[in-house]
Design a protein around this motif. Structure first.
Motif, PDB file in Angstrom:
ATOM      1  N   ILE A   1     -26.334  46.547 -59.462  1.00  0.00           N
ATOM      2  CA  ILE A   1     -25.748  46.264 -58.647  1.00  0.00           C
ATOM      3  C   ILE A   1     -26.089  45.160 -57.243  1.00  0.00           C
ATOM      4  CG2 ILE A   1     -24.342  47.693 -56.817  1.00  0.00           C
ATOM      5  CD1 ILE A   1     -24.086  49.788 -58.536  1.00  0.00           C
ATOM      6  N   TYR A   2     -25.379  44.382 -56.706  1.00  0.00           N
ATOM      7  CA  TYR A   2     -25.697  43.330 -55.739  1.00  0.00           C
ATOM      8  C   TYR A   2     -24.336  43.005 -55.233  1.00  0.00           C
ATOM      9  CZ  TYR A   2     -28.748  41.908 -60.026  1.00  0.00           C
ATOM     10  OH  TYR A   2     -29.738  41.813 -60.761  1.00  0.00           O
ATOM     11  N   VAL A   3     -25.092  43.314 -53.795  1.00  0.00           N
ATOM     12  CA  VAL A   3     -24.078  42.810 -52.538  1.00  0.00           C
ATOM     13  C   VAL A   3     -23.404  41.025 -52.071  1.00  0.00           C
ATOM     14  CG1 VAL A   3     -23.501  43.243 -50.659  1.00  0.00           C
ATOM     15  CG2 VAL A   3     -24.608  45.640 -51.818  1.00  0.00           C
ATOM     16  N   ILE A   4     -22.932  40.757 -52.553  1.00  0.00           N
ATOM     17  CA  ILE A   4     -22.235  39.662 -52.457  1.00  0.00           C
ATOM     18  C   ILE A   4     -21.841  39.706 -50.698  1.00  0.00           C
ATOM     19  CG2 ILE A   4     -21.349  37.401 -52.862  1.00  0.00           C
ATOM     20  CD1 ILE A   4     -23.185  38.228 -54.867  1.00  0.00           C
ATOM     21  N   SER A   5     -21.788  38.233 -50.489  1.00  0.00           N
ATOM     22  CA  SER A   5     -21.022  38.623 -48.346  1.00  0.00           C
ATOM     23  C   SER A   5     -21.471  36.953 -47.915  1.00  0.00           C
ATOM     24  CB  SER A   5     -22.708  38.974 -48.183  1.00  0.00           C
ATOM     25  OG  SER A   5     -23.724  38.668 -47.715  1.00  0.00           O
ATOM     26  N   GLY A   6     -20.469  36.775 -47.043  1.00  0.00           N
ATOM     27  CA  GLY A   6     -20.362  35.591 -47.148  1.00  0.00           C
ATOM     28  C   GLY A   6     -19.859  35.193 -45.450  1.00  0.00           C
TER      29      GLY A   6
ATOM     30  N   TYR B   1     -15.549  32.617 -51.306  1.00  0.00           N
ATOM     31  CA  TYR B   1     -15.564  33.477 -50.413  1.00  0.00           C
ATOM     32  C   TYR B   1     -13.715  34.264 -50.593  1.00  0.00           C
ATOM     33  CZ  TYR B   1     -18.346  31.596 -46.727  1.00  0.00           C
ATOM     34  OH  TYR B   1     -19.126  31.322 -46.144  1.00  0.00           O
ATOM     35  N   LEU B   2     -13.051  33.645 -51.813  1.00  0.00           N
ATOM     36  CA  LEU B   2     -11.781  33.890 -51.711  1.00  0.00           C
ATOM     37  C   LEU B   2     -12.130  35.301 -53.220  1.00  0.00           C
ATOM     38  CD1 LEU B   2      -9.904  30.405 -52.800  1.00  0.00           C
ATOM     39  CD2 LEU B   2      -9.659  32.319 -50.907  1.00  0.00           C
ATOM     40  N   TRP B   3     -12.657  35.511 -53.777  1.00  0.00           N
ATOM     41  CA  TRP B   3     -13.585  36.496 -54.871  1.00  0.00           C
ATOM     42  C   TRP B   3     -13.815  37.576 -53.261  1.00  0.00           C
ATOM     43  CZ3 TRP B   3     -18.320  38.935 -55.242  1.00  0.00           C
ATOM     44  CH2 TRP B   3     -17.946  39.781 -55.728  1.00  0.00           C
ATOM     45  N   LEU B   4     -14.446  37.185 -52.231  1.00  0.00           N
ATOM     46  CA  LEU B   4     -14.859  38.361 -51.728  1.00  0.00           C
ATOM     47  C   LEU B   4     -13.776  38.557 -50.955  1.00  0.00           C
ATOM     48  CD1 LEU B   4     -17.807  36.797 -49.361  1.00  0.00           C
ATOM     49  CD2 LEU B   4     -17.752  38.804 -51.001  1.00  0.00           C
ATOM     50  N   LEU B   5     -12.306  38.514 -50.838  1.00  0.00           N
ATOM     51  CA  LEU B   5     -11.303  38.573 -50.175  1.00  0.00           C
ATOM     52  C   LEU B   5     -10.621  39.036 -50.739  1.00  0.00           C
ATOM     53  CD1 LEU B   5     -10.831  35.505 -48.059  1.00  0.00           C
ATOM     54  CD2 LEU B   5     -11.590  37.910 -46.796  1.00  0.00           C
ATOM     55  N   ASN B   6     -10.650  39.219 -52.543  1.00  0.00           N
ATOM     56  CA  ASN B   6      -9.349  39.475 -52.913  1.00  0.00           C
ATOM     57  C   ASN B   6      -8.718  38.729 -53.175  1.00  0.00           C
ATOM     58  OD1 ASN B   6      -9.321  40.814 -55.622  1.00  0.00           O
ATOM     59  ND2 ASN B   6      -8.317  42.441 -54.846  1.00  0.00           N
ATOM     60  N   ALA B   7      -8.975  36.967 -53.247  1.00  0.00           N
ATOM     61  CA  ALA B   7      -7.810  36.118 -52.831  1.00  0.00           C
ATOM     62  C   ALA B   7      -6.580  35.892 -54.162  1.00  0.00           C
ATOM     63  CB  ALA B   7      -7.185  35.343 -51.899  1.00  0.00           C
ATOM     64  N   LYS B   8      -5.612  35.582 -54.152  1.00  0.00           N
ATOM     65  CA  LYS B   8      -4.556  35.568 -55.327  1.00  0.00           C
ATOM     66  C   LYS B   8      -4.804  34.749 -55.002  1.00  0.00           C
ATOM     67  CE  LYS B   8      -2.556  39.645 -54.975  1.00  0.00           C
ATOM     68  NZ  LYS B   8      -3.269  41.110 -55.843  1.00  0.00           N
ATOM     69  N   ARG B   9      -4.937  33.443 -55.032  1.00  0.00           N
ATOM     70  CA  ARG B   9      -4.035  32.208 -54.522  1.00  0.00           C
ATOM     71  C   ARG B   9      -5.914  31.133 -55.147  1.00  0.00           C
ATOM     72  NH1 ARG B   9      -0.092  29.079 -50.611  1.00  0.00           N
ATOM     73  NH2 ARG B   9      -1.126  27.756 -52.121  1.00  0.00           N
ATOM     74  N   ARG B  10      -6.635  31.178 -55.450  1.00  0.00           N
ATOM     75  CA  ARG B  10      -7.503  30.116 -56.288  1.00  0.00           C
ATOM     76  C   ARG B  10      -7.039  28.655 -56.898  1.00  0.00           C
ATOM     77  NH1 ARG B  10     -12.060  34.701 -58.005  1.00  0.00           N
ATOM     78  NH2 ARG B  10     -10.792  36.738 -56.827  1.00  0.00           N
ATOM     79  N   ASP B  11      -6.123  29.054 -57.365  1.00  0.00           N
ATOM     80  CA  ASP B  11      -5.849  27.286 -57.588  1.00  0.00           C
ATOM     81  C   ASP B  11      -5.622  26.683 -56.686  1.00  0.00           C
ATOM     82  OD1 ASP B  11      -1.853  27.820 -57.615  1.00  0.00           O
ATOM     83  OD2 ASP B  11      -2.856  28.721 -56.514  1.00  0.00           O
ATOM     84  N   SER B  12      -5.472  26.697 -55.778  1.00  0.00           N
ATOM     85  CA  SER B  12      -5.542  25.490 -54.301  1.00  0.00           C
ATOM     86  C   SER B  12      -6.718  24.738 -54.231  1.00  0.00           C
ATOM     87  CB  SER B  12      -5.100  26.217 -53.127  1.00  0.00           C
ATOM     88  OG  SER B  12      -6.385  26.833 -52.237  1.00  0.00           O
ATOM     89  N   LEU B  13      -8.216  25.764 -54.807  1.00  0.00           N
ATOM     90  CA  LEU B  13      -9.403  24.378 -54.382  1.00  0.00           C
ATOM     91  C   LEU B  13      -9.311  24.063 -56.369  1.00  0.00           C
ATOM     92  CD1 LEU B  13     -11.609  27.748 -53.593  1.00  0.00           C
ATOM     93  CD2 LEU B  13     -10.438  25.778 -52.241  1.00  0.00           C
TER      94      LEU B  13
END
Length: 99
Positions: free
Chosen positions: A43-48, A84-96
């Motif tokens: 298990i790893y903790v990812i932070s940003g 960062y989007l993964w950390l936030l559980n964001a849904k709009r990844r296509d914007s990148l």
């Protein structure tokens, strides 16, 4: 050598721009996010830490200062924002996506 880089005028200008934008958006505290990632190896903790969260729209802004104008963001900057989007559980990844 590492300390000398902080006195580089280009670095100083980038830091001034970032500080001015943070002041403009009146961000209080640090925008640090953490999430656990489980793999076969453990298990790893990812932070940003996101530079700015615009108060009205809650838009996340990551500031990158560059001395040369480019047509698209650098790949490692895109990967950083996707993390960062993964950390936030964001849904709009296509914007990148790159144009």
């Amino acid at each position: 050598m590492e300390r000398a880089a902080t006195y580089n005028p280009r670095f100083a200008l980038g830091q001034l721009v970032e500080d001015a934008l943070k002041q403009r958006f009146q961000n209080e505290g640090e925008n640090v996010y953490m999430r656990e990632l489980t793999t076969n190896n453990g298990i790893y903790v990812i932070s940003g830490m996101i530079d700015i969260i615009e108060p009205e729209t809650k838009t996340r802004i990551e500031i990158k200062y560059q001395t040369l104008l480019q047509k698209s963001p650098q790949e490692h900057h895109v990967l950083q924002m996707r993390a960062y989007l993964w950390l936030l559980n964001a849904k709009r990844r296509d914007s990148l996506r790159k144009p």
